[in-house]
Scaffold this motif. Structure first.
Motif, PDB file in Angstrom:
ATOM      1  N   LYS A 192       1.158 -80.907 -12.535  1.00 23.01           N
ATOM      2  CA  LYS A 192       0.631 -80.120 -13.656  1.00 23.01           C
ATOM      3  C   LYS A 192       0.420 -78.660 -13.267  1.00 23.01           C
ATOM      4  N   SER A 193       0.073 -78.424 -12.015  1.00 25.15           N
ATOM      5  CA  SER A 193      -0.240 -77.069 -11.571  1.00 25.15           C
ATOM      6  C   SER A 193       0.988 -76.206 -11.318  1.00 25.15           C
ATOM      7  N   GLN A 194       2.172 -76.832 -11.163  1.00 23.83           N
ATOM      8  CA  GLN A 194       3.349 -76.026 -10.835  1.00 23.83           C
ATOM      9  C   GLN A 194       4.555 -76.295 -11.735  1.00 23.83           C
ATOM     10  N   MET A 195       4.402 -77.200 -12.695  1.00 19.06           N
ATOM     11  CA  MET A 195       5.486 -77.497 -13.625  1.00 19.06           C
ATOM     12  C   MET A 195       5.011 -77.306 -15.061  1.00 19.06           C
ATOM     13  N   ARG A 196       5.911 -76.862 -15.924  1.00 15.06           N
ATOM     14  CA  ARG A 196       5.596 -76.736 -17.351  1.00 15.06           C
ATOM     15  C   ARG A 196       5.885 -78.031 -18.095  1.00 15.06           C
ATOM     16  N   GLY A 197       6.828 -78.805 -17.578  1.00 13.24           N
ATOM     17  CA  GLY A 197       7.168 -80.118 -18.118  1.00 13.24           C
ATOM     18  C   GLY A 197       7.465 -81.016 -16.939  1.00 13.24           C
TER      19      GLY A 197
ATOM     20  N   ASP B 114      15.464 -77.086  -3.527  1.00  6.17           N
ATOM     21  CA  ASP B 114      16.410 -77.689  -4.461  1.00  6.17           C
ATOM     22  C   ASP B 114      15.632 -77.942  -5.751  1.00  6.17           C
ATOM     23  N   ASN B 115      15.953 -77.171  -6.784  1.00  7.48           N
ATOM     24  CA  ASN B 115      15.217 -77.232  -8.046  1.00  7.48           C
ATOM     25  C   ASN B 115      15.978 -78.006  -9.124  1.00  7.48           C
ATOM     26  N   THR B 116      16.946 -78.813  -8.691  1.00  5.25           N
ATOM     27  CA  THR B 116      17.831 -79.496  -9.633  1.00  5.25           C
ATOM     28  C   THR B 116      17.072 -80.411 -10.584  1.00  5.25           C
ATOM     29  N   PHE B 117      16.201 -81.265 -10.048  1.00  5.01           N
ATOM     30  CA  PHE B 117      15.516 -82.245 -10.890  1.00  5.01           C
ATOM     31  C   PHE B 117      14.604 -81.591 -11.915  1.00  5.01           C
ATOM     32  N   ALA B 118      13.977 -80.492 -11.559  1.00  4.81           N
ATOM     33  CA  ALA B 118      13.050 -79.843 -12.490  1.00  4.81           C
ATOM     34  C   ALA B 118      13.795 -79.020 -13.527  1.00  4.81           C
ATOM     35  N   SER B 119      14.802 -78.274 -13.083  1.00  3.75           N
ATOM     36  CA  SER B 119      15.538 -77.294 -13.891  1.00  3.75           C
ATOM     37  C   SER B 119      14.654 -76.063 -14.119  1.00  3.75           C
ATOM     38  N   PRO B 120      15.247 -74.928 -14.442  1.00  2.47           N
ATOM     39  CA  PRO B 120      14.437 -73.726 -14.700  1.00  2.47           C
ATOM     40  C   PRO B 120      13.525 -73.859 -15.910  1.00  2.47           C
ATOM     41  N   VAL B 121      13.795 -74.834 -16.756  1.00  4.44           N
ATOM     42  CA  VAL B 121      12.950 -75.040 -17.936  1.00  4.44           C
ATOM     43  C   VAL B 121      11.552 -75.497 -17.517  1.00  4.44           C
ATOM     44  N   ASN B 122      11.485 -76.365 -16.525  1.00  5.27           N
ATOM     45  CA  ASN B 122      10.219 -76.971 -16.129  1.00  5.27           C
ATOM     46  C   ASN B 122       9.534 -76.301 -14.943  1.00  5.27           C
ATOM     47  N   GLN B 123      10.297 -75.537 -14.163  1.00  6.19           N
ATOM     48  CA  GLN B 123       9.736 -75.026 -12.916  1.00  6.19           C
ATOM     49  C   GLN B 123      10.492 -73.794 -12.433  1.00  6.19           C
ATOM     50  N   ASN B 124       9.760 -72.749 -12.078  1.00 11.72           N
ATOM     51  CA  ASN B 124      10.366 -71.532 -11.520  1.00 11.72           C
ATOM     52  C   ASN B 124       9.753 -71.244 -10.154  1.00 11.72           C
ATOM     53  N   PRO B 125      10.330 -71.770  -9.088  1.00 10.55           N
ATOM     54  CA  PRO B 125       9.748 -71.655  -7.748  1.00 10.55           C
ATOM     55  C   PRO B 125       9.593 -70.227  -7.232  1.00 10.55           C
ATOM     56  N   ILE B 126      10.431 -69.299  -7.682  1.00 11.59           N
ATOM     57  CA  ILE B 126      10.300 -67.914  -7.226  1.00 11.59           C
ATOM     58  C   ILE B 126       8.957 -67.335  -7.664  1.00 11.59           C
ATOM     59  N   ASP B 127       8.491 -67.728  -8.845  1.00  5.76           N
ATOM     60  CA  ASP B 127       7.171 -67.280  -9.306  1.00  5.76           C
ATOM     61  C   ASP B 127       6.052 -67.819  -8.424  1.00  5.76           C
ATOM     62  N   LEU B 128       6.347 -68.896  -7.682  1.00  5.20           N
ATOM     63  CA  LEU B 128       5.359 -69.531  -6.811  1.00  5.20           C
ATOM     64  C   LEU B 128       5.548 -69.122  -5.350  1.00  5.20           C
ATOM     65  N   GLY B 129       6.446 -68.160  -5.103  1.00  2.00           N
ATOM     66  CA  GLY B 129       6.593 -67.598  -3.765  1.00  2.00           C
ATOM     67  C   GLY B 129       7.802 -68.039  -2.969  1.00  2.00           C
ATOM     68  N   ILE B 130       8.618 -68.937  -3.516  1.00  2.00           N
ATOM     69  CA  ILE B 130       9.810 -69.414  -2.795  1.00  2.00           C
ATOM     70  C   ILE B 130      10.877 -68.309  -2.760  1.00  2.00           C
ATOM     71  N   ASP B 131      11.635 -68.257  -1.660  1.00  2.00           N
ATOM     72  CA  ASP B 131      12.649 -67.218  -1.493  1.00  2.00           C
ATOM     73  C   ASP B 131      13.968 -67.549  -2.182  1.00  2.00           C
ATOM     74  N   ILE B 132      14.456 -68.773  -2.018  1.00  2.00           N
ATOM     75  CA  ILE B 132      15.797 -69.131  -2.483  1.00  2.00           C
ATOM     76  C   ILE B 132      15.743 -70.428  -3.278  1.00  2.00           C
ATOM     77  N   VAL B 133      16.291 -70.406  -4.473  1.00  2.00           N
ATOM     78  CA  VAL B 133      16.324 -71.570  -5.363  1.00  2.00           C
ATOM     79  C   VAL B 133      17.755 -72.075  -5.479  1.00  2.00           C
ATOM     80  N   LEU B 134      17.928 -73.383  -5.306  1.00  2.00           N
ATOM     81  CA  LEU B 134      19.248 -74.011  -5.326  1.00  2.00           C
ATOM     82  C   LEU B 134      19.349 -75.009  -6.473  1.00  2.00           C
ATOM     83  N   HIS B 135      20.561 -75.122  -7.009  1.00  2.00           N
ATOM     84  CA  HIS B 135      20.801 -76.090  -8.084  1.00  2.00           C
ATOM     85  C   HIS B 135      22.152 -76.770  -7.917  1.00  2.00           C
TER      86      HIS B 135
END
Length: 389
Positions: free
Chosen positions: A289-294, A173-194
């Protein structure tokens, strides 16, 4: 490799419906629920997620999450339930992070047993906590980071590697981060939910959900979702596409305000504790810091003992004490009374959610005005305590 357009370019232009008749600058809205079916390659039907506006918005969300494909839904819970049930069957098992959105927990507790699906919640957030819960029948591992409402950070890379090791489907669940701050697929996650109701919509006027993944997984979710009927009306689709155009600038402004507010509250004499991953004092700051841009526009805090939370919220003049989050206006709420009200007091205590916890969604106002509102509300509560004494 083809260069990926910048964030604000994707927000503004990717997934537009071209106005071929009049050349308008914005996507035309196609409201039809009935489309021709003879002599065409694709038979369009709103419940099949393939109207012109639906398909265009899916392309935009997929691009934002660096995914191959996406689906949009009538709510965040429609997206979450469709994704989970697409990969779980009777006898399967799923591992959940121990702090999740209350609605997700309620879905699991209320519905999974009916379908013969087993589940476990981790004791903590460390990779070994997840590894400990994996069984031979485990099929899915599900996380939420930053978590709601304590902003705990889970190691996305470690969880995705663990999922691959055990041949599991990983969901976040990437709701709190939003795609602006975090892209889990780039980190190996299969499915991103919002919950697209939140940052993707951003104006507290849209109810929607989204799933982004590879084409194979999206098709699998679609095959179930078309039967569940959780599609989104084209008017709301059009509004959401319009809202996402400003996603980048909105979220970056909210990030900035949240960081300033977190520092302000951390030094406030009437605040007991602040939860914000952007603070160096946060235990997960380096991981964030290692997995979020903001660090996001969300934070939580606890007032000092003796200061009534309900009275504090009623005393606010600018910040709105309302349900939901991530709008351009700043909002505040008590998780005990709203997002996590479906949990028992014991379950909330186990997650560290105290009755005095306040979740704060920073908007785009001038942050000094928000700080002044916090101060005057606290002073008002203190004055009433003194009168009673």
């Amino acid at each position: 490799m083809k260069k990926r357009p910048g964030l604000n370019t994707v927000c503004t232009h990717t997934g537009e419906v071209e106005d071929k008749r009049f050349g308008g600058a914005v996507s035309p809205l196609y409201m039809s629920t009935a489309y021709v079916f003879e002599d065409i390659d694709e038979k369009r039907y709103p419940r099949y997620f393939n109207t012109p506006n639906q398909q265009a918005l899916c392309r935009k969300i997929a691009a934002l999450e660096h995914a191959e494909d996406a689906l949009i839904f009538g709510s965040g819970m429609a997206a979450i339930s469709s994704a989970l049930f697409a990969f779980l069957r009777k006898g399967d098992h799923v591992v959940f992070q121990n702090t999740l959105y209350g609605g997700t927990i309620n879905l699991v507790r209320e519905e999974f047993e009916k379908f013969g699906i087993e589940y476990s919640f981790t004791e903590g957030f460390a990779p070994e906590d997840f590894e400990r819960e994996i069984r031979p029948e485990t099929k899915v591992i599900y996380i939420e980071t930053p978590s709601n409402p304590l902003l705990t950070i889970t190691d996305i890379r470690a969880i995705s590697a663990m999922a691959k090791k055990h041949n599991l489907v990983s969901m976040i669940d990437n709701t709190f981060a939003s795609p602006v701050n975090q892209n889990p697929i780039d980190l190996g996650i299969d499915i991103v939910l919002h919950s697209a109701t939140k940052y993707l919509g951003g104006h507290s006027d849209i109810l929607a959900g989204a799933v982004a993944s590879n084409s194979e997984y999206i098709d699998r979710i679609f095959q179930l979702a078309k039967n569940f009927g959780g599609s989104l009306s084209d008017y709301t689709v059009w509004l959401l596409e319009r809202s996402i155009k400003t996603l980048g600038v909105r979220v970056k402004a909210q990030n900035k305000n949240a960081k300033k507010m977190a520092k302000f509250l951390a030094k406030h004499s009437d605040v007991e504790k602040v939860y914000y991953p952007g603070l160096k004092s946060h235990p997960d700051h380096e991981l964030a810091k290692s997995q979020m841009r903001g660090f996001g526009g969300m934070l939580s805090f606890e007032l000092k003992d003796g200061l009534d939370v309900s009275e504090f919220q009623k005393s606010l003049k600018l910040i709105k004490p309302v349900m939901s989050l991530a709008g351009v206006e700043s909002t505040i709420l008590s998780p005990t009374l709203t997002s996590h009200a479906l949990l028992t007091p014991e379950e909330r205590e186990k997650q560290g959610i105290k009755d005095g916890l306040i979740r704060f969604s920073l908007g785009i106002e001038d942050v000094k005005d928000l700080m002044e509102d916090i101060d005057q509300a606290i002073e008002n509560v203190k004055s009433k305590v003194e009168v009673v004494s």
